[in-house]
Scaffold this active site. Structure first.
Site, PDB file in Angstrom:
ATOM      1  N   GLY A  54       0.803  -1.200   0.000  1.00 28.57           N
ATOM      2  CA  GLY A  54       0.000   0.000   0.000  1.00 28.57           C
ATOM      3  C   GLY A  54       0.844   1.261   0.000  1.00 28.57           C
ATOM      4  O   GLY A  54       1.962   1.282   0.514  1.00 28.57           O
ATOM      5  N   GLY A  56       1.429   5.284   1.218  1.00 28.51           N
ATOM      6  CA  GLY A  56       1.336   5.868   2.548  1.00 28.51           C
ATOM      7  C   GLY A  56       2.495   5.525   3.445  1.00 28.51           C
ATOM      8  O   GLY A  56       2.557   6.003   4.579  1.00 28.51           O
ATOM      9  N   ASP A 110      -1.371  -8.350   0.797  1.00 29.47           N
ATOM     10  CA  ASP A 110      -0.092  -8.420   0.101  1.00 29.47           C
ATOM     11  C   ASP A 110       0.287  -9.862  -0.207  1.00 29.47           C
ATOM     12  O   ASP A 110       0.683 -10.196  -1.336  1.00 29.47           O
ATOM     13  CB  ASP A 110       1.011  -7.790   0.963  1.00 29.47           C
ATOM     14  CG  ASP A 110       0.896  -6.283   1.064  1.00 29.47           C
ATOM     15  OD1 ASP A 110      -0.132  -5.734   0.629  1.00 29.47           O
ATOM     16  OD2 ASP A 110       1.829  -5.653   1.588  1.00 29.47           O
ATOM     17  N   HIS A 218      -0.256   0.892   9.101  1.00 28.91           N
ATOM     18  CA  HIS A 218      -1.430   1.187   8.286  1.00 28.91           C
ATOM     19  C   HIS A 218      -2.427   2.057   9.038  1.00 28.91           C
ATOM     20  O   HIS A 218      -3.626   2.022   8.762  1.00 28.91           O
ATOM     21  CB  HIS A 218      -2.115  -0.111   7.830  1.00 28.91           C
ATOM     22  CG  HIS A 218      -1.304  -0.895   6.860  1.00 28.91           C
ATOM     23  ND1 HIS A 218      -0.378  -1.816   7.258  1.00 28.91           N
ATOM     24  CD2 HIS A 218      -1.255  -0.868   5.501  1.00 28.91           C
ATOM     25  CE1 HIS A 218       0.212  -2.344   6.189  1.00 28.91           C
ATOM     26  NE2 HIS A 218      -0.303  -1.782   5.110  1.00 28.91           N
ATOM     27  N   ASP A 393       6.725  33.391  17.338  1.00 27.19           N
ATOM     28  CA  ASP A 393       7.113  32.056  16.874  1.00 27.19           C
ATOM     29  C   ASP A 393       6.969  30.983  17.936  1.00 27.19           C
ATOM     30  O   ASP A 393       7.262  29.823  17.692  1.00 27.19           O
ATOM     31  CB  ASP A 393       8.555  32.068  16.346  1.00 27.19           C
ATOM     32  CG  ASP A 393       9.562  32.480  17.417  1.00 27.19           C
ATOM     33  OD1 ASP A 393       9.127  32.846  18.530  1.00 27.19           O
ATOM     34  OD2 ASP A 393      10.760  32.442  17.127  1.00 27.19           O
ATOM     35  N   GLY A 394       6.538  31.372  19.155  1.00 27.85           N
ATOM     36  CA  GLY A 394       6.185  30.373  20.148  1.00 27.85           C
ATOM     37  C   GLY A 394       7.306  29.814  20.979  1.00 27.85           C
ATOM     38  O   GLY A 394       7.089  28.875  21.752  1.00 27.85           O
ATOM     39  N   SER A 433      15.196  36.598  23.120  1.00 28.10           N
ATOM     40  CA  SER A 433      15.003  37.148  24.456  1.00 28.10           C
ATOM     41  C   SER A 433      16.150  36.791  25.397  1.00 28.10           C
ATOM     42  O   SER A 433      16.491  37.586  26.283  1.00 28.10           O
ATOM     43  CB  SER A 433      13.679  36.643  25.037  1.00 28.10           C
ATOM     44  OG  SER A 433      13.660  35.229  25.099  1.00 28.10           O
TER      45      SER A 433
END
Length: 555
Positions: A54, A56, A110, A218, A393-394, A433
């Site tokens: 498959g 993915g 498969d 999967h 930007d966190g 900072s």
């Protein structure tokens, strides 16, 4: 909810394969109907290696087509086996008269389609052998009827058998070699977030304190759901699982091993490297010699956030074949040694301080000031980090926590000022900072224990130096917006003959009022300036932190 750039899995597979083969046209080409990927320059005088499954799981399998690995990769739809017709035509197209070795992951679809394709090719006079890969430990522990699932060891078989095929070894020998690799390999995976299969929902849900143990590739759930735990403990649990199964099979974990730390598609390289470091250290404690290590996304489950560990017990032949040259689109090589790194080197840095001699009471007061700040800032780190995420930007909260953690170690060894120790902690933190706060604190330190005029003078000098280094002015929505009013208030209190306590309180009051006012500003400096008007309405975390520091002194 999760979002994708494509509208369906079918679109992702079709357009993704076309784009992949266009980018790597020197190595691979796409056969579109039926769909499979083959070498751009067909090999000759060797057994053909064909794998698939498959889609993915990229870069598996198409990323490993080329010299030293596969001759063809046959992709199905997302998480769905390719058809027997696809496999048959790929095998016919790559056979050069010496037979075809199928490399098959042990999933029912498969296995059935590869077997049917093999029967039809044999009827045409093509010799076919199959290596079924079943390295996943947890699926066997649950007594799965099809047996173990095939996961990352598939790549190990493709690499080792691919190298042997380039040496023109016969089909039967390659099949036996591949089965030996499977017998000596084990894998286990975990996830903290499921994949989404190109929909807007995850395939399963996890609470923030849960980990899915024993996941497949999967998108399916794992075999166990366990409590969240630190990464070193999680890695140890994975290795316990692998070692126990190898021991049960009569192949105890030890001697030379290959370690693969495999990302499942949504895990950051930093996290994979962290897992690798813990795994290397743990394997060394168990007496294993990690001769080779790979840290990479090899077999993914779309965008699942998690990783798997795979070990292969090496011998001289397997190691030599592993090291053989390879030229495929994705192969990034392997580290020659996974020996745990020595302890990090440290470099001594001498920090000067202009702090004048003060009395013991003043030193205690300064220490209490900083300790109150460390406690208060720790409680508000998440809040400040969220503000920075909304308008920057966190990284502010994470950098703040790093500095506070460093402070504990710094101050324990510091013979002088707590303020200087806090400055050192910020200087070692980095970011934007960090150095600005380090400079501000270090310059302010001499005035902390002085009189009102000394405090105001130090505060003014510290703020001016931050402006010179960072370039911010009033109204730019930075920490300077709290510093400048604090300077004015402290100077006014000192000029009126008030004591140091009044000066510090006046500075704190002014800084707090100014910090609250930053919500209406649009950033003109720093990363917050990139979001422009979108940051309006959000308080500046740097200004709030300055106000907090001064308030702790006032208290």
């Amino acid at each position: 909810m999760t979002r994708h750039l494509v509208r369906s899995g079918n679109e992702a597979v079709e357009d993704g394969l076309r784009g992949f083969c266009a980018v790597h046209a020197d190595l691979v080409s796409l056969h579109e109907d039926p769909r499979f990927v083959v070498r751009a320059q067909p090999a000759s005088e060797k057994v053909a290696l064909v794998s698939g499954g498959g889609s993915g799981h990229e870069p598996l399998h198409a990323g490993f087509v080329g010299r030293g690995m596969l001759d063809a990769a046959v992709p199905g739809e997302v998480f769905s086996s390719p058809s027997a017709d696809q496999l048959k035509l790929a095998m016919i197209g790559t056979d050069r008269g010496r037979g075809v070795l199928q490399i098959v992951k042990n999933y029912t679809g498969d296995v059935i389609n590869f077997a049917l394709a093999a029967d039809e090719c044999r009827a045409l006079g093509i010799d076919v052998e199959a290596v079924v890969v079943d390295d996943d430990v947890p699926s066997a522990e649950r007594g799965s009827t099809p047996g173990r699932r095939g996961t990352v060891a598939t790549v190990l078989v493709e690499k080792i058998c691919g190298a042997a095929a380039e040496q023109a070894r016969p089909l039967a020998e390659l099949a036996a070699l591949g089965r030996r690799v499977v017998d000596r390999s084990r894998s286990v995976g975990v996830a903290v977030t499921a994949g989404s299969n190109f929909t807007d929902r995850h395939s399963f849900e996890l609470a923030s304190n849960e980990v899915e143990f024993g996941v497949g590739i999967h998108g399916e759930r794992g075999t166990d759901r366990i409590d969240d735990q630190p990464l070193p403990e999680l890695v140890t649990r994975l290795l316990d699982t692998l070692a126990g199964d190898l021991e049960h099979a009569g192949n105890p974990l030890g001697g030379r091993v290959l370690l693969v730390v495999n990302g499942l598609g949504g895990t950051t390289p930093l996290e994979l490297s962290a897992a690798a470091g813990h795994a290397l250290a743990e394997l060394a404690r168990r007496g294993a010699e990690v001769a080779r290590v790979v840290v990479d996304d090899l077999v993914t489950s779309l965008d699942m956030r998690g990783f798997s560990l795979t070990v292969l017990l090496l011998d001289d032949e397997l190691l030599e074949l592993w090291d053989a040259e390879v030229d495929t689109p994705h192969w990034r090589g392997t580290r020659l040694s996974g020996v745990p790194a020595p302890e990090p080197r440290t470099f001594g840095v001498t920090w000067g301080t202009t702090q004048p001699a003060t009395d013991e009471a003043a030193d205690r007061a300064a220490a209490e000031w900083v300790e109150r700040f460390v406690a208060g800032a720790g409680e508000r780190a998440d809040e400040l980090g969220e503000l920075d995420r909304r308008a920057g930007d966190g990284d502010f909260g994470a950098n703040l926590r790093t500095a506070l953690n460093r402070f504990s170690d710094e101050y324990a060894e510091d013979a002088g000022s707590a303020v200087v120790a806090l400055s050192r902690a910020y200087a070692a933190t980095g970011g934007t900072s960090g150095p600005l706060l380090a400079l501000w604190l270090r310059t302010l330190a001499p005035g902390i224990s002085g009189d009102a005029a000394a405090f105001a003078e130090a505060l003014e000098l510290a703020t001016r130096r931050v402006q010179e280094l960072g370039g911010a002015e009033a109204g730019d929505k930075t920490m300077v917006d709290a510093m400048l009013p604090a300077v004015a208030a402290a100077r006014s209190a000192a000029d009126q003959g008030q004591d140091r306590g009044h000066s510090i309180r006046a500075a704190a009051d002014a800084a707090e009022q100014a910090a609250r006012g930053t919500a209406e500003l649009v950033a003109g400096r720093g990363r917050g300036s990139y979001v422009g008007e979108a940051g309006r309405g959000v308080l500046d975390p740097g200004a709030l932190l300055i106000a907090l520091f001064l308030r702790c002194g006032a208290d």
